[in-house]
Write a protein that holds these residues in place. Structure first.
Motif, mmCIF file in Angstrom:
data_model
loop_
_atom_site.group_PDB
_atom_site.id
_atom_site.type_symbol
_atom_site.label_atom_id
_atom_site.label_comp_id
_atom_site.label_asym_id
_atom_site.label_seq_id
_atom_site.Cartn_x
_atom_site.Cartn_y
_atom_site.Cartn_z
ATOM 1 N N ARG A 24 0.834 -1.213 0.000
ATOM 2 C CA ARG A 24 0.000 0.000 0.000
ATOM 3 C C ARG A 24 0.867 1.261 0.000
ATOM 4 O O ARG A 24 0.567 2.228 -0.692
ATOM 5 N N VAL A 25 1.936 1.240 0.782
ATOM 6 C CA VAL A 25 2.850 2.385 0.809
ATOM 7 C C VAL A 25 3.537 2.530 -0.551
ATOM 8 O O VAL A 25 3.698 3.639 -1.064
ATOM 9 N N ARG A 26 3.886 1.408 -1.152
ATOM 10 C CA ARG A 26 4.486 1.418 -2.482
ATOM 11 C C ARG A 26 3.536 2.050 -3.500
ATOM 12 O O ARG A 26 3.947 2.868 -4.327
ATOM 13 N N ASP A 27 2.263 1.674 -3.444
ATOM 14 C CA ASP A 27 1.274 2.251 -4.359
ATOM 15 C C ASP A 27 1.168 3.768 -4.173
ATOM 16 O O ASP A 27 1.060 4.518 -5.156
ATOM 17 N N GLU A 28 1.217 4.218 -2.935
ATOM 18 C CA GLU A 28 1.169 5.662 -2.664
ATOM 19 C C GLU A 28 2.417 6.369 -3.182
ATOM 20 O O GLU A 28 2.344 7.506 -3.659
ATOM 21 N N LEU A 29 3.553 5.691 -3.101
ATOM 22 C CA LEU A 29 4.797 6.256 -3.622
ATOM 23 C C LEU A 29 4.700 6.451 -5.132
ATOM 24 O O LEU A 29 5.038 7.520 -5.657
ATOM 25 N N ILE A 30 4.222 5.454 -5.825
ATOM 26 C CA ILE A 30 4.088 5.546 -7.279
ATOM 27 C C ILE A 30 3.084 6.632 -7.651
ATOM 28 O O ILE A 30 3.322 7.424 -8.575
ATOM 29 N N ALA A 35 1.984 12.243 -9.563
ATOM 30 C CA ALA A 35 1.420 13.561 -9.256
ATOM 31 C C ALA A 35 2.481 14.656 -9.336
ATOM 32 O O ALA A 35 2.199 15.780 -9.743
ATOM 33 N N GLU A 36 3.695 14.333 -8.937
ATOM 34 C CA GLU A 36 4.787 15.310 -8.938
ATOM 35 C C GLU A 36 5.588 15.288 -10.245
ATOM 36 O O GLU A 36 6.595 15.997 -10.354
ATOM 37 N N LEU A 37 5.149 14.450 -11.191
ATOM 38 C CA LEU A 37 5.822 14.301 -12.484
ATOM 39 C C LEU A 37 7.298 13.900 -12.316
ATOM 40 O O LEU A 37 8.197 14.410 -12.990
ATOM 41 N N ILE A 38 7.499 12.962 -11.379
ATOM 42 C CA ILE A 38 8.839 12.409 -11.129
ATOM 43 C C ILE A 38 8.860 11.008 -11.729
ATOM 44 O O ILE A 38 7.913 10.239 -11.550
ATOM 45 N N GLU A 39 9.925 10.683 -12.421
ATOM 46 C CA GLU A 39 10.042 9.333 -12.963
ATOM 47 C C GLU A 39 10.165 8.356 -11.794
ATOM 48 O O GLU A 39 11.026 8.534 -10.915
ATOM 49 N N PRO A 40 9.308 7.340 -11.749
ATOM 50 C CA PRO A 40 9.373 6.382 -10.633
ATOM 51 C C PRO A 40 10.726 5.683 -10.585
ATOM 52 O O PRO A 40 11.312 5.370 -11.622
ATOM 53 N N PRO A 41 11.229 5.453 -9.400
ATOM 54 C CA PRO A 41 12.514 4.753 -9.257
ATOM 55 C C PRO A 41 12.390 3.285 -9.682
ATOM 56 O O PRO A 41 11.296 2.787 -9.924
ATOM 57 N N THR A 42 13.510 2.623 -9.713
ATOM 58 C CA THR A 42 13.518 1.197 -10.027
ATOM 59 C C THR A 42 12.804 0.439 -8.916
ATOM 60 O O THR A 42 12.686 0.940 -7.793
ATOM 61 N N PRO A 43 12.339 -0.772 -9.193
ATOM 62 C CA PRO A 43 11.658 -1.552 -8.151
ATOM 63 C C PRO A 43 12.485 -1.742 -6.878
ATOM 64 O O PRO A 43 11.950 -1.666 -5.763
ATOM 65 N N ASP A 44 13.780 -1.985 -7.024
ATOM 66 C CA ASP A 44 14.628 -2.140 -5.832
ATOM 67 C C ASP A 44 14.708 -0.837 -5.035
ATOM 68 O O ASP A 44 14.677 -0.849 -3.803
ATOM 69 N N ARG A 45 14.811 0.266 -5.734
ATOM 70 C CA ARG A 45 14.880 1.577 -5.064
ATOM 71 C C ARG A 45 13.551 1.904 -4.393
ATOM 72 O O ARG A 45 13.530 2.486 -3.318
ATOM 73 N N ILE A 46 12.446 1.531 -5.041
ATOM 74 C CA ILE A 46 11.127 1.726 -4.426
ATOM 75 C C ILE A 46 11.053 0.975 -3.116
ATOM 76 O O ILE A 46 10.582 1.509 -2.104
ATOM 77 N N THR A 47 11.533 -0.258 -3.103
ATOM 78 C CA THR A 47 11.529 -1.061 -1.875
ATOM 79 C C THR A 47 12.341 -0.373 -0.783
ATOM 80 O O THR A 47 11.905 -0.312 0.374
#
Length: 180
Positions: A24-30, A35-47
C-alpha cells in the motif's frame, strides 16, 4: 538522491503513520511520483524508499508514545525488565515475575485462573499508563508491537533504544489490560 529522501519523508509523514503494509505504501509512492511528475525509481529503489518511510514513521510513533509516559510510569516499566534472566549478580525479584505473569496465557477457566488474571490486571494498572496513550495512532500500526514485546526476553527489551523499549512494553500492557 534528494528525490528519494524527499519521497521517503513524505511517505513517512503522510502515509506510513497509518499504513504499515509495504504494498500500500508502495502504491502511494508511485501515485506521488506521478502527481509530482517524477520518474518512478527502479523496483529495488522503491523497496528501499518504502522501508525507509516505514522505519521513519515507526520511530516517530515510538518516540511520541514514549513522550506521553510520565516519569513514574517509566521507572515502573524499566523495573519490569531491570533484572534479567541472564544477570547472575542480580537477585531475581518480583518485577521479573510480574512481567512473566503479564505475558502468561490465562489457561483453563478456574478460580485459580481468575485470581491470576485479577493479579495480572492489578499489576498492569499499577504501572500507571495514561489512558490516552495511543490516542491518534492507528490501531493497525500498534497491533504488531505487543507481539514483539511478548517474544522478547527482558535482556533483549533492555537493548532497545528508550522510545522503542517503552512503546513495546506499553503496547503489551495495554493489550493485556483490554484482554483481561
Amino acid at each position: 538522491m534528494p528525490d528519494a529522501e524527499a519521497l521517503a519523508s513524505w511517505l513517512a509523514e503522510h502515509v506510513a503513520l497509518v499504513e504499515r503494509r509495504q504494498e500500500r505504501v508502495r502504491d502511494e509512492l508511485i501515485a506521488r511520483c506521478r502527481a509530482e511528475l517524477i520518474e518512478p525509481p527502479t523496483p529495488d529503489r522503491i523497496t528501499e524508499i518504502v522501508r525507509s518511510a516505514l522505519h521513519q514513521a515507526e520511530q516517530a510513533l515510538l518516540t511520541q508514545i514514549a513522550e506521553r509516559v510520565g516519569p513514574a510510569a517509566v521507572s515502573r516499566l524499566e523495573a519490569l525488565i531491570a533484572a534479567g534472566d541472564d544477570d547472575e549478580d542480580v537477585d531475581v525479584d518480583v518485577d521479573v515475575d510480574v512481567l512473566g505473569l503479564i505475558k502468561a496465557a490465562p489457561g483453563n477457566v478456574s478460580l485459580d485462573t481468575m485470581l491470576a488474571e485479577i493479579s495480572k490486571l492489578e499489576a498492569v494498572r499499577a504501572i500507571g499508563l495514561p489512558a490516552d496513550l495511543f490516542a491518534g495512532i492507528a490501531p493497525n500500526v500498534v497491533v504488531g508491537w505487543p507481539a514483539r514485546a511478548m517474544v522478547e526476553s527482558p535482556s533483549h527489551l533492555r537493548q532497545h533504544p528508550q522510545p522503542t523499549k517503552l512503546a513495546l512494553l506499553c503496547a503489551l500492557l495495554a493489550l493485556r489490560e483490554r484482554e483481561v
